[in-house]
Scaffold this motif. Sequence first.
Motif, PDB file in Angstrom:
ATOM      1  N   THR A 269       0.778  -1.128   0.228  1.00 42.59           N
ATOM      2  CA  THR A 269      -0.077  -0.014  -0.050  1.00 42.59           C
ATOM      3  C   THR A 269       0.755   1.296  -0.088  1.00 42.59           C
ATOM      4  O   THR A 269       1.728   1.389   0.886  1.00 42.59           O
ATOM      5  CB  THR A 269      -0.969  -0.069   1.229  1.00 42.59           C
ATOM      6  OG1 THR A 269      -1.605  -1.041   1.101  1.00 42.59           O
ATOM      7  CG2 THR A 269      -1.956   1.302   1.121  1.00 42.59           C
ATOM      8  N   ILE A 270       0.567   2.282  -0.932  1.00 39.63           N
ATOM      9  CA  ILE A 270       1.176   3.285  -1.040  1.00 39.63           C
ATOM     10  C   ILE A 270       1.092   4.366   0.221  1.00 39.63           C
ATOM     11  O   ILE A 270      -0.334   4.751   0.400  1.00 39.63           O
ATOM     12  CB  ILE A 270       1.117   4.275  -2.174  1.00 39.63           C
ATOM     13  CG1 ILE A 270       1.169   3.475  -3.440  1.00 39.63           C
ATOM     14  CG2 ILE A 270       1.871   5.815  -2.162  1.00 39.63           C
ATOM     15  CD1 ILE A 270       2.762   3.125  -3.564  1.00 39.63           C
TER      16      ILE A 270
ATOM     17  N   LYS B 273       9.820   6.076  -7.834  1.00 37.54           N
ATOM     18  CA  LYS B 273       8.257   6.305  -8.433  1.00 37.54           C
ATOM     19  C   LYS B 273       8.515   6.010  -9.765  1.00 37.54           C
ATOM     20  O   LYS B 273       7.352   5.823 -10.437  1.00 37.54           O
ATOM     21  CB  LYS B 273       8.213   7.812  -8.206  1.00 37.54           C
ATOM     22  CG  LYS B 273       7.964   8.060  -6.866  1.00 37.54           C
ATOM     23  CD  LYS B 273       7.820   9.791  -6.290  1.00 37.54           C
ATOM     24  CE  LYS B 273       7.387  10.661  -7.180  1.00 37.54           C
ATOM     25  NZ  LYS B 273       7.201  11.990  -6.665  1.00 37.54           N
TER      26      LYS B 273
ATOM     27  N   LEU C 230       6.351   3.030 -10.903  1.00 40.58           N
ATOM     28  CA  LEU C 230       5.037   3.132 -10.504  1.00 40.58           C
ATOM     29  C   LEU C 230       4.306   3.850 -11.771  1.00 40.58           C
ATOM     30  O   LEU C 230       4.932   4.629 -12.366  1.00 40.58           O
ATOM     31  CB  LEU C 230       4.743   3.732  -9.337  1.00 40.58           C
ATOM     32  CG  LEU C 230       5.277   2.874  -8.151  1.00 40.58           C
ATOM     33  CD1 LEU C 230       5.245   3.866  -6.961  1.00 40.58           C
ATOM     34  CD2 LEU C 230       4.598   1.468  -7.941  1.00 40.58           C
ATOM     35  N   PRO C 231       2.762   3.723 -11.978  1.00 45.44           N
ATOM     36  CA  PRO C 231       2.250   4.375 -12.899  1.00 45.44           C
ATOM     37  C   PRO C 231       2.248   5.822 -12.484  1.00 45.44           C
ATOM     38  O   PRO C 231       2.236   6.200 -11.171  1.00 45.44           O
ATOM     39  CB  PRO C 231       0.706   3.828 -12.814  1.00 45.44           C
ATOM     40  CG  PRO C 231       0.890   2.567 -12.048  1.00 45.44           C
ATOM     41  CD  PRO C 231       2.193   2.480 -11.310  1.00 45.44           C
TER      42      PRO C 231
ATOM     43  N   ASP D 243      -0.167   8.117 -12.454  1.00 47.74           N
ATOM     44  CA  ASP D 243      -1.391   8.668 -11.679  1.00 47.74           C
ATOM     45  C   ASP D 243      -1.591   7.740 -10.241  1.00 47.74           C
ATOM     46  O   ASP D 243      -2.736   7.959  -9.501  1.00 47.74           O
ATOM     47  CB  ASP D 243      -2.556   8.244 -12.400  1.00 47.74           C
ATOM     48  CG  ASP D 243      -2.771   6.639 -12.928  1.00 47.74           C
ATOM     49  OD1 ASP D 243      -1.959   5.956 -12.613  1.00 47.74           O
ATOM     50  OD2 ASP D 243      -3.765   6.642 -13.117  1.00 47.74           O
ATOM     51  N   ILE D 244      -0.555   7.197  -9.784  1.00 47.41           N
ATOM     52  CA  ILE D 244      -0.555   6.557  -8.406  1.00 47.41           C
ATOM     53  C   ILE D 244      -0.698   7.453  -7.351  1.00 47.41           C
ATOM     54  O   ILE D 244      -0.360   8.671  -7.373  1.00 47.41           O
ATOM     55  CB  ILE D 244       0.730   5.723  -8.292  1.00 47.41           C
ATOM     56  CG1 ILE D 244       0.570   4.693  -7.153  1.00 47.41           C
ATOM     57  CG2 ILE D 244       1.943   6.356  -7.820  1.00 47.41           C
ATOM     58  CD1 ILE D 244      -0.021   3.335  -7.477  1.00 47.41           C
ATOM     59  N   LYS D 245      -1.563   7.181  -6.072  1.00 43.88           N
ATOM     60  CA  LYS D 245      -1.774   8.158  -5.163  1.00 43.88           C
ATOM     61  C   LYS D 245      -1.634   7.475  -3.967  1.00 43.88           C
ATOM     62  O   LYS D 245      -1.684   6.059  -3.796  1.00 43.88           O
ATOM     63  CB  LYS D 245      -2.991   8.814  -5.476  1.00 43.88           C
ATOM     64  CG  LYS D 245      -4.279   7.976  -5.297  1.00 43.88           C
ATOM     65  CD  LYS D 245      -5.218   8.809  -5.667  1.00 43.88           C
ATOM     66  CE  LYS D 245      -6.730   8.074  -5.575  1.00 43.88           C
ATOM     67  NZ  LYS D 245      -6.805   6.800  -6.373  1.00 43.88           N
TER      68      LYS D 245
ATOM     69  N   ASP E 243      -3.236   3.935  -2.703  1.00 47.89           N
ATOM     70  CA  ASP E 243      -3.310   2.809  -3.465  1.00 47.89           C
ATOM     71  C   ASP E 243      -2.740   1.642  -3.251  1.00 47.89           C
ATOM     72  O   ASP E 243      -1.568   1.597  -2.500  1.00 47.89           O
ATOM     73  CB  ASP E 243      -2.794   3.476  -4.879  1.00 47.89           C
ATOM     74  CG  ASP E 243      -3.947   4.314  -5.868  1.00 47.89           C
ATOM     75  OD1 ASP E 243      -4.874   4.522  -5.206  1.00 47.89           O
ATOM     76  OD2 ASP E 243      -3.423   5.070  -6.686  1.00 47.89           O
TER      77      ASP E 243
ATOM     78  N   VAL F 296      -0.742  -1.592  -4.759  1.00 53.18           N
ATOM     79  CA  VAL F 296      -0.006  -2.033  -5.722  1.00 53.18           C
ATOM     80  C   VAL F 296       0.244  -3.599  -5.690  1.00 53.18           C
ATOM     81  O   VAL F 296       0.706  -3.898  -4.808  1.00 53.18           O
ATOM     82  CB  VAL F 296       1.414  -1.181  -6.042  1.00 53.18           C
ATOM     83  CG1 VAL F 296       2.172  -1.718  -7.181  1.00 53.18           C
ATOM     84  CG2 VAL F 296       1.068   0.153  -6.034  1.00 53.18           C
TER      85      VAL F 296
END
Length: 65
Positions: A4-5, A27, A30-31, A33-35, A38, A40
Amino acid sequence: MKVTIDRFEGDYALVELSDRKMGRLSKTLLPSDIKEGDVVEISVAARATATEEKKIRKLMGELFE
């Protein structure tokens, strides 16, 4: 493995692992638009790994002939 981010620090995402330990991911992995919050999923692509291994072995064979 799912992580989990938790938050972002500089060029890294701090992630919470399933055992509640923290880790860092670049980073760039990672996509865009990840926040925070989120989830993963990280997995090994065994078939792709085997394909790459065959290509590398072939190249090494050609190099050392």
